[in-house]
Design a protein around this motif. Structure first.
Motif, PDB file in Angstrom:
ATOM      1  N   MET A  14      35.410-142.505  -6.499  1.00 27.86           N
ATOM      2  CA  MET A  14      35.627-143.054  -5.168  1.00 27.86           C
ATOM      3  C   MET A  14      36.404-142.080  -4.286  1.00 27.86           C
ATOM      4  N   GLU A  15      37.434-141.470  -4.880  1.00 25.73           N
ATOM      5  CA  GLU A  15      38.232-140.504  -4.122  1.00 25.73           C
ATOM      6  C   GLU A  15      37.377-139.318  -3.689  1.00 25.73           C
ATOM      7  N   ASN A  16      36.418-138.944  -4.528  1.00 23.98           N
ATOM      8  CA  ASN A  16      35.515-137.850  -4.190  1.00 23.98           C
ATOM      9  C   ASN A  16      34.693-138.162  -2.946  1.00 23.98           C
ATOM     10  N   LEU A  17      34.207-139.411  -2.846  1.00 23.24           N
ATOM     11  CA  LEU A  17      33.455-139.829  -1.664  1.00 23.24           C
ATOM     12  C   LEU A  17      34.314-139.730  -0.413  1.00 23.24           C
ATOM     13  N   GLN A  18      35.583-140.134  -0.518  1.00 21.96           N
ATOM     14  CA  GLN A  18      36.488-140.060   0.624  1.00 21.96           C
ATOM     15  C   GLN A  18      36.731-138.602   1.017  1.00 21.96           C
ATOM     16  N   GLN A  19      36.898-137.726   0.034  1.00 25.63           N
ATOM     17  CA  GLN A  19      37.099-136.305   0.338  1.00 25.63           C
ATOM     18  C   GLN A  19      35.870-135.731   1.033  1.00 25.63           C
ATOM     19  N   GLU A  20      34.670-136.153   0.582  1.00 19.71           N
ATOM     20  CA  GLU A  20      33.442-135.694   1.222  1.00 19.71           C
ATOM     21  C   GLU A  20      33.384-136.158   2.684  1.00 19.71           C
ATOM     22  N   LYS A  21      33.737-137.420   2.919  1.00 18.19           N
ATOM     23  CA  LYS A  21      33.702-137.954   4.291  1.00 18.19           C
ATOM     24  C   LYS A  21      34.756-137.252   5.152  1.00 18.19           C
ATOM     25  N   ASP A  22      35.953-137.047   4.608  1.00 20.38           N
ATOM     26  CA  ASP A  22      36.985-136.317   5.342  1.00 20.38           C
ATOM     27  C   ASP A  22      36.494-134.922   5.705  1.00 20.38           C
ATOM     28  N   GLN A  23      35.813-134.260   4.786  1.00 20.93           N
ATOM     29  CA  GLN A  23      35.293-132.917   5.059  1.00 20.93           C
ATOM     30  C   GLN A  23      34.222-132.963   6.146  1.00 20.93           C
ATOM     31  N   LYS A  24      33.348-133.979   6.080  1.00 21.70           N
ATOM     32  CA  LYS A  24      32.328-134.126   7.129  1.00 21.70           C
ATOM     33  C   LYS A  24      32.988-134.323   8.498  1.00 21.70           C
ATOM     34  N   ILE A  25      34.034-135.122   8.541  1.00 21.71           N
ATOM     35  CA  ILE A  25      34.726-135.365   9.807  1.00 21.71           C
ATOM     36  C   ILE A  25      35.366-134.067  10.298  1.00 21.71           C
ATOM     37  N   GLN A  26      36.008-133.334   9.411  1.00 23.46           N
ATOM     38  CA  GLN A  26      36.629-132.065   9.827  1.00 23.46           C
ATOM     39  C   GLN A  26      35.573-131.055  10.283  1.00 23.46           C
ATOM     40  N   ASP A  27      34.430-131.008   9.612  1.00 20.51           N
ATOM     41  CA  ASP A  27      33.346-130.120  10.042  1.00 20.51           C
ATOM     42  C   ASP A  27      32.842-130.528  11.424  1.00 20.51           C
ATOM     43  N   PHE A  28      32.709-131.844  11.635  1.00 18.36           N
ATOM     44  CA  PHE A  28      32.300-132.326  12.951  1.00 18.36           C
ATOM     45  C   PHE A  28      33.307-131.917  14.022  1.00 18.36           C
ATOM     46  N   MET A  29      34.602-132.091  13.720  1.00 20.29           N
ATOM     47  CA  MET A  29      35.634-131.736  14.699  1.00 20.29           C
ATOM     48  C   MET A  29      35.556-130.251  15.059  1.00 20.29           C
ATOM     49  N   LYS A  30      35.331-129.414  14.071  1.00 25.78           N
ATOM     50  CA  LYS A  30      35.213-127.964  14.312  1.00 25.78           C
ATOM     51  C   LYS A  30      34.052-127.701  15.285  1.00 25.78           C
ATOM     52  N   ASN A  31      32.890-128.320  15.009  1.00 27.68           N
ATOM     53  CA  ASN A  31      31.724-128.148  15.889  1.00 27.68           C
ATOM     54  C   ASN A  31      31.983-128.728  17.278  1.00 27.68           C
ATOM     55  N   TRP A  32      32.627-129.895  17.317  1.00 24.89           N
ATOM     56  CA  TRP A  32      32.940-130.547  18.590  1.00 24.89           C
ATOM     57  C   TRP A  32      33.734-129.603  19.491  1.00 24.89           C
ATOM     58  N   PHE A  33      34.805-129.043  18.954  1.00 24.70           N
ATOM     59  CA  PHE A  33      35.660-128.176  19.778  1.00 24.70           C
ATOM     60  C   PHE A  33      35.017-126.824  20.066  1.00 24.70           C
ATOM     61  N   GLU A  34      34.187-126.317  19.162  1.00 24.50           N
ATOM     62  CA  GLU A  34      33.439-125.092  19.474  1.00 24.50           C
ATOM     63  C   GLU A  34      32.531-125.327  20.673  1.00 24.50           C
ATOM     64  N   ASN A  35      31.893-126.502  20.719  1.00 25.03           N
ATOM     65  CA  ASN A  35      31.027-126.833  21.850  1.00 25.03           C
ATOM     66  C   ASN A  35      31.829-127.087  23.121  1.00 25.03           C
ATOM     67  N   PHE A  36      32.998-127.705  22.987  1.00 25.76           N
ATOM     68  CA  PHE A  36      33.883-127.873  24.144  1.00 25.76           C
ATOM     69  C   PHE A  36      34.278-126.498  24.690  1.00 25.76           C
ATOM     70  N   ASP A  37      34.640-125.584  23.794  1.00 26.16           N
ATOM     71  CA  ASP A  37      35.093-124.265  24.225  1.00 26.16           C
ATOM     72  C   ASP A  37      33.983-123.478  24.920  1.00 26.16           C
ATOM     73  N   ARG A  38      32.739-123.716  24.535  1.00 25.77           N
ATOM     74  CA  ARG A  38      31.593-123.041  25.178  1.00 25.77           C
ATOM     75  C   ARG A  38      31.133-123.794  26.425  1.00 25.77           C
ATOM     76  N   LEU A  39      31.801-124.906  26.733  1.00 28.88           N
ATOM     77  CA  LEU A  39      31.444-125.736  27.891  1.00 28.88           C
ATOM     78  C   LEU A  39      29.986-126.175  27.824  1.00 28.88           C
TER      79      LEU A  39
END
Length: 132
Positions: free
Chosen positions: A1-26
């Motif tokens: 179960m903890e592994n699933l949570q770590q996977e979801k946390d990683q997906k969220i962090q990957d999304f955040m990275k992409n989100w801000f990269e796109n914000f920075d490129r306007l």
């Protein structure tokens, strides 16, 4: 179960990275709208809280019109808390740097997001995005 949570946390962090990269490129507004709920609540320094896609588009278009170039978001201290199944509170720090027509911005802010994970489409949906 903890592994699933770590996977979801990683997906969220990957999304955040992409989100801000796109914000920075306007990036175009449509990139962001796919990740915002129809009734998303948003608040940014110097602006009143607003709700919905049209308000986001108005805010972001106005912001882009006042910028002289790309921006930079330095994200740190990310805390992801699952408050119920696939519902997350996310708190983090950002150093935001932007060349603006009036004056350059270089400030530290705190961001609080409410995000749900849409498992059917395997993507996050932000319902609240508050910056202070």
């Amino acid at each position: 179960m903890e592994n699933l949570q770590q996977e979801k946390d990683q997906k969220i962090q990957d999304f955040m990275k992409n989100w801000f990269e796109n914000f920075d490129r306007l990036e175009e507004n449509s990139y962001f709208l796919q990740y915002l709920s129809d009734d998303v609540k948003m608040k940014f320094p110097g602006n009143d809280q607003f709700t919905g896609h049209d308000a986001f588009c108005n805010w972001f278009t106005d912001s882009k019109n006042n910028m002289l170039g790309n921006t930079t978001h330095h994200v740190s201290d990310i805390k992801i808390t699952e408050v119920e199944k696939d519902q997350y509170d996310i708190n983090f720090k950002v150093r935001y740097v932007a060349p603006m027509k009036q004056a350059n911005i270089d400030m530290d802010v705190t961001e609080d997001w409410k995000l749900s994970w849409d498992n059917a489409n395997d993507k996050p949906v932000i319902s609240e995005y508050l910056v202070s």
